[in-house]
Scaffold this active site. Sequence first.
Site, PDB file in Angstrom:
ATOM      1  N   HIS A   1       0.856  -1.194   0.000  1.00 39.12           N
ATOM      2  CA  HIS A   1       0.000   0.000   0.000  1.00 39.12           C
ATOM      3  C   HIS A   1       0.887   1.239   0.000  1.00 39.12           C
ATOM      4  O   HIS A   1       2.102   1.139   0.095  1.00 39.12           O
ATOM      5  CB  HIS A   1      -0.990  -0.015   1.159  1.00 39.12           C
ATOM      6  CG  HIS A   1      -0.381   0.041   2.538  1.00 39.12           C
ATOM      7  ND1 HIS A   1       0.454  -0.943   3.034  1.00 39.12           N
ATOM      8  CD2 HIS A   1      -0.486   0.968   3.528  1.00 39.12           C
ATOM      9  CE1 HIS A   1       0.813  -0.626   4.274  1.00 39.12           C
ATOM     10  NE2 HIS A   1       0.269   0.538   4.602  1.00 39.12           N
TER      11      HIS A   1
ATOM     12  N   ASP B   1      -0.240  -3.989   6.102  1.00 36.19           N
ATOM     13  CA  ASP B   1      -0.886  -3.501   7.324  1.00 36.19           C
ATOM     14  C   ASP B   1      -2.362  -3.877   7.375  1.00 36.19           C
ATOM     15  O   ASP B   1      -3.173  -3.166   7.965  1.00 36.19           O
ATOM     16  CB  ASP B   1      -0.758  -1.970   7.422  1.00 36.19           C
ATOM     17  CG  ASP B   1       0.669  -1.521   7.710  1.00 36.19           C
ATOM     18  OD1 ASP B   1       1.544  -2.374   7.921  1.00 36.19           O
ATOM     19  OD2 ASP B   1       0.887  -0.295   7.723  1.00 36.19           O
TER      20      ASP B   1
ATOM     21  N   HIS C   1       4.756  -5.116  10.211  1.00 38.21           N
ATOM     22  CA  HIS C   1       5.338  -4.562  11.444  1.00 38.21           C
ATOM     23  C   HIS C   1       5.528  -5.630  12.512  1.00 38.21           C
ATOM     24  O   HIS C   1       4.807  -6.629  12.537  1.00 38.21           O
ATOM     25  CB  HIS C   1       4.402  -3.493  12.040  1.00 38.21           C
ATOM     26  CG  HIS C   1       4.286  -2.254  11.216  1.00 38.21           C
ATOM     27  ND1 HIS C   1       5.051  -1.143  11.434  1.00 38.21           N
ATOM     28  CD2 HIS C   1       3.481  -1.946  10.155  1.00 38.21           C
ATOM     29  CE1 HIS C   1       4.721  -0.189  10.567  1.00 38.21           C
ATOM     30  NE2 HIS C   1       3.770  -0.668   9.769  1.00 38.21           N
TER      31      HIS C   1
ATOM     32  N   HIS D   1       1.445   3.843   2.015  1.00 39.42           N
ATOM     33  CA  HIS D   1       2.042   4.532   3.161  1.00 39.42           C
ATOM     34  C   HIS D   1       3.564   4.576   3.047  1.00 39.42           C
ATOM     35  O   HIS D   1       4.203   3.618   2.614  1.00 39.42           O
ATOM     36  CB  HIS D   1       1.618   3.865   4.479  1.00 39.42           C
ATOM     37  CG  HIS D   1       0.208   4.193   4.877  1.00 39.42           C
ATOM     38  ND1 HIS D   1      -0.534   3.430   5.753  1.00 39.42           N
ATOM     39  CD2 HIS D   1      -0.595   5.230   4.517  1.00 39.42           C
ATOM     40  CE1 HIS D   1      -1.725   3.975   5.902  1.00 39.42           C
ATOM     41  NE2 HIS D   1      -1.791   5.057   5.156  1.00 39.42           N
TER      42      HIS D   1
ATOM     43  N   HIS E   1      -7.525  -0.816   5.418  1.00 37.44           N
ATOM     44  CA  HIS E   1      -6.486   0.043   6.017  1.00 37.44           C
ATOM     45  C   HIS E   1      -6.294   1.265   5.102  1.00 37.44           C
ATOM     46  O   HIS E   1      -6.291   2.401   5.557  1.00 37.44           O
ATOM     47  CB  HIS E   1      -5.199  -0.766   6.148  1.00 37.44           C
ATOM     48  CG  HIS E   1      -4.019  -0.003   6.658  1.00 37.44           C
ATOM     49  ND1 HIS E   1      -3.949   0.511   7.929  1.00 37.44           N
ATOM     50  CD2 HIS E   1      -2.840   0.320   6.058  1.00 37.44           C
ATOM     51  CE1 HIS E   1      -2.775   1.126   8.092  1.00 37.44           C
ATOM     52  NE2 HIS E   1      -2.092   1.023   6.972  1.00 37.44           N
TER      53      HIS E   1
ATOM     54  N   ASP F   1       5.926   4.386   5.123  1.00 38.12           N
ATOM     55  CA  ASP F   1       6.757   3.374   5.791  1.00 38.12           C
ATOM     56  C   ASP F   1       6.746   2.038   5.036  1.00 38.12           C
ATOM     57  O   ASP F   1       7.348   1.061   5.485  1.00 38.12           O
ATOM     58  CB  ASP F   1       6.345   3.191   7.259  1.00 38.12           C
ATOM     59  CG  ASP F   1       4.932   2.673   7.431  1.00 38.12           C
ATOM     60  OD1 ASP F   1       4.014   3.227   6.805  1.00 38.12           O
ATOM     61  OD2 ASP F   1       4.737   1.697   8.196  1.00 38.12           O
ATOM     62  N   HIS F   2       6.072   2.005   3.868  1.00 36.17           N
ATOM     63  CA  HIS F   2       6.094   0.803   3.024  1.00 36.17           C
ATOM     64  C   HIS F   2       6.643   1.089   1.633  1.00 36.17           C
ATOM     65  O   HIS F   2       6.893   0.168   0.856  1.00 36.17           O
ATOM     66  CB  HIS F   2       4.684   0.198   2.934  1.00 36.17           C
ATOM     67  CG  HIS F   2       4.189  -0.254   4.276  1.00 36.17           C
ATOM     68  ND1 HIS F   2       4.144  -1.578   4.651  1.00 36.17           N
ATOM     69  CD2 HIS F   2       3.793   0.457   5.356  1.00 36.17           C
ATOM     70  CE1 HIS F   2       3.721  -1.662   5.910  1.00 36.17           C
ATOM     71  NE2 HIS F   2       3.496  -0.438   6.357  1.00 36.17           N
TER      72      HIS F   2
HETATM   73 ZN    ZN Z   1       2.896   0.349   8.176  1.00 34.98          ZN
HETATM   74 ZN    ZN Z   2      -0.034   1.447   6.551  1.00 36.64          ZN
END
Ligand code: ZN
Ligand code: ZN
Length: 255
Positions: free
Chosen positions: A54, A129, A167, A56, A112, A58-59
Amino acid sequence: MKIIQIPLLRDNYGYLLVCEKTKQAAIVDPSEAEPVLRRIAQEPVTLTAILNTHHHRDHTGGNEGLLAKQRLKVYGHKSDRARVFGMTDGIDEGDEIQIGEIKGRVFFIPGHTTGHVAYLFENNLFCGDTLFTAGCGRLFEGTPEQMQGSLKKLMALPDDTKVYCGHEYTESNLRFALSVEAKNPQLVARFERVQGLRTRGLSTVPSTLEEEKLTNPFLRWDSKEIQASVKSANPGARGDPVSIFAAVRKMKDVF
Ligand SMILES: [Zn+2]
Ligand SMILES: [Zn+2]
């Protein structure tokens, strides 16, 4: 195939998937480029693709740094072209992805975010996530109906499916799980096991889908104990699966 888990940022995991025959490799969710490049330098592999679950940061934060070094295919949900840096291949439910000689399948699992996907290679599920070990992602863009439907879709996979999430959240997720289903013996045992691993600084990912079905409160809308916990926190709550799921998610949001 070989799977190499790469710790990134504070608690993210990226996964390097390697076709052992051709030595071609793909990286799932590179939060940052440097640690991925360092790990790849230790392996006799050629990186050919990025698989983003996805949009985000952090990905996807490492997409730019990886693409600065070489040309790569970048996969993500087709609706996220504007949000995933460098996307070359917009994908959707049922699409097939090939890394060397290994083949993967795409699942569209919104909730999400609206453009979240999972990748299944053999019995290894990379679900970002959406489904976490002992938890699930927050509903940032989707509805409870969408998220519960996405989790149900993943639950239909075989019990021995390995769950590789985005995570390392298992321990704190289990603390919440115990607050809504303290009498579940498998849950109590899992918490002890996970605490032991974390004390030694070890990863608790992957789990199996069987373990998740037995202990993850976001898959256990049929559990009498969870239904009772929801009712005692929200006396007016409805008892259908989506309402139970939505109520448990809300309880976790403020836990
Ligand atoms: Zn994440
Ligand atoms: Zn996420």
